[in-house]
Design an enzyme around this catalytic site. Structure first.
Site, PDB file in Angstrom:
ATOM      1  N   SER A 149      -1.902   9.918  -2.517  1.00 20.83           N
ATOM      2  CA  SER A 149      -0.641   9.502  -1.907  1.00 20.83           C
ATOM      3  C   SER A 149      -0.164  10.361  -0.742  1.00 20.83           C
ATOM      4  O   SER A 149       0.325   9.840   0.242  1.00 20.83           O
ATOM      5  CB  SER A 149       0.466   9.442  -2.955  1.00 20.83           C
ATOM      6  OG  SER A 149       0.089   8.628  -4.027  1.00 20.83           O
ATOM      7  N   GLU A 173       2.379 -10.811  -5.452  1.00 24.05           N
ATOM      8  CA  GLU A 173       3.128 -11.690  -6.353  1.00 24.05           C
ATOM      9  C   GLU A 173       3.123 -11.145  -7.775  1.00 24.05           C
ATOM     10  O   GLU A 173       4.139 -11.191  -8.471  1.00 24.05           O
ATOM     11  CB  GLU A 173       2.491 -13.083  -6.372  1.00 24.05           C
ATOM     12  CG  GLU A 173       3.226 -14.117  -5.561  1.00 24.05           C
ATOM     13  CD  GLU A 173       4.719 -14.029  -5.751  1.00 24.05           C
ATOM     14  OE1 GLU A 173       5.423 -13.724  -4.750  1.00 24.05           O
ATOM     15  OE2 GLU A 173       5.211 -14.239  -6.884  1.00 24.05           O
ATOM     16  N   HIS A 196       6.230  -2.064   3.643  1.00 25.17           N
ATOM     17  CA  HIS A 196       5.441  -0.858   3.379  1.00 25.17           C
ATOM     18  C   HIS A 196       4.771  -0.953   2.000  1.00 25.17           C
ATOM     19  O   HIS A 196       3.593  -0.633   1.849  1.00 25.17           O
ATOM     20  CB  HIS A 196       6.335   0.377   3.453  1.00 25.17           C
ATOM     21  CG  HIS A 196       5.692   1.613   2.893  1.00 25.17           C
ATOM     22  ND1 HIS A 196       4.615   2.207   3.482  1.00 25.17           N
ATOM     23  CD2 HIS A 196       5.974   2.339   1.791  1.00 25.17           C
ATOM     24  CE1 HIS A 196       4.257   3.267   2.749  1.00 25.17           C
ATOM     25  NE2 HIS A 196       5.069   3.364   1.726  1.00 25.17           N
ATOM     26  N   SER A 197       5.512  -1.389   1.043  1.00 21.77           N
ATOM     27  CA  SER A 197       4.980  -1.555  -0.319  1.00 21.77           C
ATOM     28  C   SER A 197       5.927  -2.474  -1.062  1.00 21.77           C
ATOM     29  O   SER A 197       6.913  -2.951  -0.494  1.00 21.77           O
ATOM     30  CB  SER A 197       4.929  -0.204  -1.040  1.00 21.77           C
ATOM     31  OG  SER A 197       6.243   0.206  -1.402  1.00 21.77           O
TER      32      SER A 197
END
Lengths: 406, 376
Positions: free
Chosen positions: B207, B121, B267-268
């Site tokens: 990453s 959020e 996913h993100s």
């Protein structure tokens, strides 16, 4: 496997008459006696293999050298007992010293167990055991990835990539992992105890995939160090420094010097500092910069310049590509006003461009002529055309002459 | 396809010849991998033997021309302990974990879930730049973490925050990393969710996915001991990890666990997965096969948890997360000098010059930079 075949091919020199006999004893060779004529009977001299484009010149006795002010070695450096070693033997000696004093040190790579395709690891597995000197699968990404992993746990990882031409599958591991490990973790983790060694540079017949000099690709990567020695004495000291350095290092070994370069090298360990260029010959008119094999080419060019043009050259071996010794080069250019940089790697984007760019920023008003770069052409490294491709002494001499007459 | 070199002998450098012929030996069966278990028995070479003699091959000959279909080999079975309602299927597989441990598993997963909701959020509100949730995969994290020793080094991909949660990584530090504030151990250098903790033996996330692609179907192909487990069954993950760890250490060989699970979240925060999968499919996993609810059913059936405790815990965990979140948001960011350190152990001269040039630049142009939010 093709790699091993190529390495074997490189080592097969069919010049002695006895070589025929070896061929006949191979199973299934079935070749008629005299099938392969010894080279001595070949009429056409042009067909003979090219002689080397340089002559290895050992430094003067390092003990004397150590007493000169330009030397990086401490003034009281004691050579101790020395032995005549060629480049691969000096590498073996460095590795031997490392494994002896660091119980966490391990050596791994393709074919290192039996001694290595260039004999750099001969005898080490017998001496230190199979847990410390071992083969890996044919997988460069895995070799470096594995090396990073054990370095993270604190072990001293000495990885071999069989030819610098094959380092590219490991590029992601080197650039995205090894180089960034400390920075990205806020110094919680690092793989500083990783060293990658790899044979580098032209060898007379290596062609596209056994001749490359990829230092420029890695120069663009903060977080790693890239080091290239010009001689057995330099190699041992620099390699030991790389192994002990707290950052991941790539150590490129000029393969053409493995046997061609031999000199007295101390048996005991010693360090040569990283990120320090070395002025191996002082001069006043032109600065010549190179690294690895090419140092011997420019040293000869300096002699030619003296003899034919009466020009005095300052010859500098850069030694560490990154982080590089800007101060020594600039100090020299401020004195001479002229700079020539030479490397086998292709011209465009080669490391000479970085040096040139920095020097013109720092020494613009001192320059008497544009900075000259004498490099390989912007092509893959060719096979039969190697004598035309390489930045040999004639090309360097010619560029120097033009600079003097600018 | 490997090209084997058919060389017969190794020739030592003969002093009599200036140039030696050095042929490299390839021993049949020896792949050159360092193994501490006994080497494979080498077949006795016999020309009368009609079996394939290729080094390392253990297959038979076939005289029928047949291509192998990729999917015809039946799938590797999936190990599980609980059914979808959290009931133990085979009592002999029940790890019989003590109540505190099971509660710890449950609270780790639910606290993570709560943190995910709030941080997701917060990204939507522009308060952090990026986030990745762990919805649906919590079971794989805590089940495996619980089976390891606390000192075992964990290398994660990017969706393993539950391991850190299980190892009691404080909410303050999760938040600090997401906000890149002055308390971030990573010194503000990485995008959110790239956690790391030396004390808890969790290597900092990166990453790229270079060597982190688990392919259990190829595990056997790689010659690695492999198992496939129900990743949404915390006990199955626990049992498999425990046994794999024991054997890996005892036998000095790798073990591959493919934990089957389902990523319920996007996913993100940069992803809207409704673009490539159906909402029905997502709902199925969320409602019918979720690691948290399966474990909750187990807890309820043991009498170790009830609705009241559930309500109280939800309130408490939400409050803890909100507090940590608000504190993290208020803290300043690290000093911009930390942009330059830790590239190497020691700062190279050229980099120091660049650091000084930024400092000079900020003296003149500082008003155009958010210096107020950064530590002086």
């Amino acid at each position: 496997m093709a790699v091993v075949a190529a390495a074997a091919g490189w080592l097969l020199r069919l010049r002695a008459a006895g070589a025929e006999g070896h061929w006949r004893r191979l199973p299934g060779a079935g070749l008629a006696r005299g099938f392969l004529h010894p080279a001595a009977t070949v009429e056409d001299a042009a067909q003979r293999r090219q002689v080397a484009h340089f002559t290895f010149q050992p430094d003067p006795e390092p003990r004397e050298y150590a007493l000169e002010t330009q030397s990086p070695l401490p003034r009281n450096f004691e050579m101790g007992q020395t032995q005549k070693m060629n480049l691969f033997q000096s590498v073996t000696s460095a590795l031997d010293n490392s494994l002896a004093k660091d119980p966490t040190a391990v050596i791994f790579g393709e074919d290192v167990a039996f001694g290595g395709v260039f004999r750099c690891t001969v005898g080490l597995r017998d001496k230190y055991g199979k847990d410390r000197v071992f083969n890996t699968p044919l997988c460069e990404q895995g070799i470096v990835g594995f090396g990073i992993g054990i370095a993270v746990t604190g072990a001293t990882a000495i990885a071999e990539i069989q030819f610098a031409d094959y380092i590219f599958p490991a590029f992601d591991q080197i650039v995205n992992e090894a180089a960034k490990y400390r920075y990205r973790s806020g110094d919680l983790f690092n793989c500083g105890s990783l060293t990658i060694r790899s044979p580098w540079g032209c060898v007379g017949h290596g062609a596209l995939y056994h001749s490359q000099s990829p230092e420029a690709f890695f120069a663009h990567c903060p977080g790693i160090k890239v080091v290239i020695p010009r001689s057995p004495f330099q190699a041992k000291g620099l390699l030991l420094s790389c192994i002990e350095d707290k950052n991941p290092c790539i150590f490129f070994e000029p393969k053409i010097l493995y046997r061609a370069a031999a000199e007295e090298v101390p048996i005991e360990p010693y360090n040569i500092p990283l990120s320090q260029a070395e002025v191996i010959q002082e001069g006043s008119d032109v600065t010549l910069v190179a690294w690895g094999t090419q140092v011997h080419v420019i040293r000869e060019v300096a002699s030619m310049a003296k003899e034919k043009l009466g020009v005095s050259c300052e010859v500098i071996d850069l030694r560490t590509i990154i982080p590089w010794d800007v101060d020594t080069i600039c100090k020299s250019v401020i004195k001479t006003g002229r700079l020539l940089i030479s490397h086998e790697a292709p011209l465009t984007g080669g490391f000479a461009s970085e040096i040139s760019s920095t020097v013109q920023e720092e020494c613009f008003l001192n320059l008497e002529a544009p900075i000259s770069r004498v490099c390989g052409y912007d092509t893959p490294f060719p096979h039969i055309f190697e004598p035309f491709y390489i930045p040999d002494k004639w090309k360097c001499y010619d560029a120097l002459r033009k600079m003097i007459n600018y | 396809m490997a090209v084997a070199i058919a060389a017969a002998r190794v020739w030592r450098l003969n002093r009599g010849l200036s140039q030696a012929a050095l042929l490299l030996l390839r021993q049949p069966g020896a792949r050159g991998l360092a193994r501490s278990h006994p080497p494979r028995q080498q077949q006795q070479f016999s020309s009368l033997d009609d079996k394939p003699q290729f080094p390392g091959a253990s297959a038979e000959f076939i005289d029928k021309l047949e291509f192998i279909q990729p999917n015809v080999i039946s799938g590797i079975p999936i190990y599980r302990v609980m059914d979808r309602q959290g009931q133990i299927i085979n009592p002999s597989e029940d790890p019989h974990l003590p109540k505190e441990k099971v509660l710890k598993l449950y609270k780790s997963m639910t606290l993570l879930n709560t943190m995910d909701r709030i941080l997701y959020e917060s990204q939507r509100q522009g308060r952090i730049s990026f986030y990745m949730t762990n919805y649906g995969e919590e079971g794989t994290h805590v089940g495996s973490a619980a089976a390891l020793d606390n000192t075992d080094l964990v290398f994660g991909q990017y969706r393993e925050a539950g391991v850190l949660m299980y190892r009691d990584y404080p909410l303050e530090l999760f938040m600090a990393q997401c906000y890149g504030n002055i308390s971030d151990l990573g010194k503000g250098r990485q995008m959110p969710v790239h956690y790391g903790c030396k004390e808890r033996h969790f290597v900092t996330i990166s990453s790229p996915l270079a060597t982190q692609i688990p392919q259990a179907a190829r595990g056997p192909g790689y010659g690695i001991m492999s198992i496939r487990v129900d990743g949404n069954d915390v006990f199955a993950v626990y049992n498999a990890t425990k046994e794999a760890r024991r054997r890996a250490v005892a036998e000095n060989q790798p073990f591959l666990i493919e934990a089957m699970t389902y990523r319920i979240g996007h996913h993100s925060t940069s992803d809207d997965s409704s673009a490539y999968r159906s909402v029905d499919e997502v709902n199925y996993w969320d409602k019918q096969d979720h690691p948290i609810s399966r474990l909750r059913h187990y807890l309820l059936s043991q009498g170790w948890w009830d609705e009241e405790q559930e309500k109280a815990w939800r309130k408490q965990s939400r409050r803890k997360v909100m507090e940590a979140f608000e504190q993290a948001e208020r803290k300043p960011k690290p000093n911009p000098n930390l942009l330059f350190s830790d590239v190497y152990q020691e700062m190279p001269a050229q980099l120091r010059k660049q650091q000084e040039s930024l400092a000079r630049h900020l003296q003149t142009y500082g008003e155009h930079y958010p210096l107020d939010h950064f530590d002086k």
